[in-house]
Design an enzyme around this catalytic site. Structure first.
Site, PDB file in Angstrom:
ATOM      1  CB  THR A  69      -0.946   0.166   1.232  1.00  0.00           C
ATOM      2  OG1 THR A  69      -1.688  -1.151   1.199  1.00  0.00           O
ATOM      3  CG2 THR A  69      -2.073   1.252   1.235  1.00  0.00           C
ATOM      4  CG  HIS A 205       1.387  -9.583   3.499  1.00  0.00           C
ATOM      5  ND1 HIS A 205      -0.049 -10.143   3.222  1.00  0.00           N
ATOM      6  CD2 HIS A 205       1.202  -8.494   3.025  1.00  0.00           C
ATOM      7  CE1 HIS A 205      -0.831  -9.052   2.971  1.00  0.00           C
ATOM      8  NE2 HIS A 205       0.230  -8.167   2.714  1.00  0.00           N
ATOM      9  CB  THR A 241      14.565   3.680  11.793  1.00  0.00           C
ATOM     10  OG1 THR A 241      14.894   4.816  12.330  1.00  0.00           O
ATOM     11  CG2 THR A 241      15.797   2.534  12.218  1.00  0.00           C
ATOM     12  CB  CYS A 329     -18.768  -4.592   4.017  1.00  0.00           C
ATOM     13  SG  CYS A 329     -19.942  -6.041   4.287  1.00  0.00           S
TER      14      CYS A 329
END
Ligand code: PLP
Length: 396
Positions: A69, A205, A241, A329
């Site tokens: 994102t 991920h 960082t 939704c």
């Protein structure tokens, strides 16, 4: 539990877990000059090289971010702002109509709050964005275009766009091109240098790495106005960082995923094809969405007419089978998927979808569990029927 939602997130490889946990208790800011800092810096730079090698880019082109994102936001806002700063007439963004919300929402924000306009590139009925559709979106005058962003592989229906053909069109007009490739690296060989893009988003991920880490691969001559200002840790693109354990784990996962890809793809393809065939036997009325030929090997996406996708999802979940609908939704009422609407589906069909996505840890038992659970879920979802839609606007 049968986990068939790997497009949402995929389990971490044990090696990636070990790489991360081994480092969590060790001090060391990669920007510090002492021995611990230098050790962390070395780990970050070795990881950058691994990520670059896995994605066919140069190390200097890899900018670590806090996930897909953030990388998408940096690319779309950062390139648009930079282009407008250099050439003030460049105020139009061209974006695929089937993009993830991590592209749709920054683009809409640029339109609502920053004075940009947008042209959405039409999808065909398979979710494919073609070079002709891109040409049509660019139109006769491209001098106002700041950036084009079109995803490599769709997260809902798994359709894979021909980015090389699309960037060839952008090049005719000299327009910067970003691609959201978050769903791709686990399944496809990616070569940043060959794609013709100036920036590409990836996320750990989705390839067996940790959450909250990803990268924007960005060529050195592609400038962005940064979103976050600070220490300038990642060139002039991003500050903050660096998360050494997450970066090392991400690089480990990408390396493993690439090394095992041929075997994983072959194994997953057999299971996915078996899943599709058996779902169609159970529900011959089900529509298999997306492209057959140009599709991620782990994706099976269906419309089940007369069944609300959310009902099916909950009924399957109650039987230990986890999957996704893909659409959002609104005030508690499931809304149609903007991807399905862009592909020409009607609003009810676009609320009756289910996405099954397999991953490196999927087994035949997971597919079998779905096939056992599905008939009763369909029957009960049909009986429950389809609630009326709210009038909330739907993005197409
Ligand atoms: N782009 C696509 C196509 C995705 O599928 C996702 C996640 O689902 C994202 C971007 C967002 O990535 P992240 O979860 O790393 O922020």
């Amino acid at each position: 539990m049968a986990y068939l939602d790997n497009a949402a997130t995929t389990p971490m490889y044990p090696e990636a877990v070990a790489a991360m946990t081994n480092l969590l208790a060790q001090p060391g800011n990669p920007s510090s000059l002492h021995a611990s800092g230098r050790r962390a810096r070395r780990l970050v730079e070795e990881s950058r090289e691994k990520v670059a090698k896995a994605l066919g880019s140069r190390s200097a082109e890899v900018v670590f971010t806090a996930g897909g994102t953030e990388a998408n936001n940096i690319a779309v806002k950062g390139i648009a702002w930079d282009q407008r700063k250099k050439e003030p007439q460049r105020t139009r963004i061209i974006a695929g109509s089937t993009e993830h919300h991590a592209i749709l929402d920054p683009v809409e924000w640029l339109v609502e709050s920053e004075g940009f306009s947008v042209t959405w590139v039409k999808s065909d009925t398979y979710g494919l964005i073609t070079p002709d559709a891109l040409r049509e979106a660019i139109g006769p005058d491209s001098s106002d275009v700041a950036v084009i962003t079109i995803m490599l592989a769709n997260n809902e229906v798994g359709t894979v766009n021909d980015i090389i053909a699309l960037t060839a069109v952008a090049r005719e007009h000299g327009i910067r091109f970003h691609t959201d490739a978050v769903q791709a690296p686990a399944w496809l060989e990616l070569n940043f240098s060959d794609l013709g893009v100036c920036a590409m988003t990836v996320s750990a991920h989705k390839v067996g790495g940790p959450h909250g880490i990803g990268a924007l691969v960005i060529s050195r001559d592609c400038h962005v106005t940064p979103l976050i200002h600070g220490g300038g840790q990642e060139r002039d693109v991003r500050s903050g960082t660096l998360d050494t354990p997450a970066i090392v784990s991400f690089a480990t996962a990408l390396e493993i995923s690439k090394a095992r890809r041929t075997e994983t793809v072959a194994r997953v393809r057999i299971m996915r094809d078996d899943l599709v065939r058996r779902v169609q036997e159970i529900a011959p009325e089900a529509i298999y969405n997306g492209s057959i030929e140009s599709r991620l090997v782990n994706n099976a996406h269906f419309t089940f007419p007369g069944c609300l996708g959310d009902s099916l999802l909950m009924l399957l979940d109650a039987q230990g089978v986890e999957c996704s609908v893909g659409s959002a939704c609104n005030a508690g009422v499931p809304q149609p998927s903007h991807v399905l609407l862009a592909m020409g589906a009607d609003r009810d069909a676009a609320r009756s979808t289910l996405r099954f996505t397999l991953g490196h840890s999927t087994t035949q038992a997971d597919v079998d569990a779905l096939i056992v659970a599905l008939p009763s879920a369909i029957e009960r979802a049909k009986r429950a029927g389809m609630p009326t839609l709210t009038s909330a606007p739907v993005r197409v």
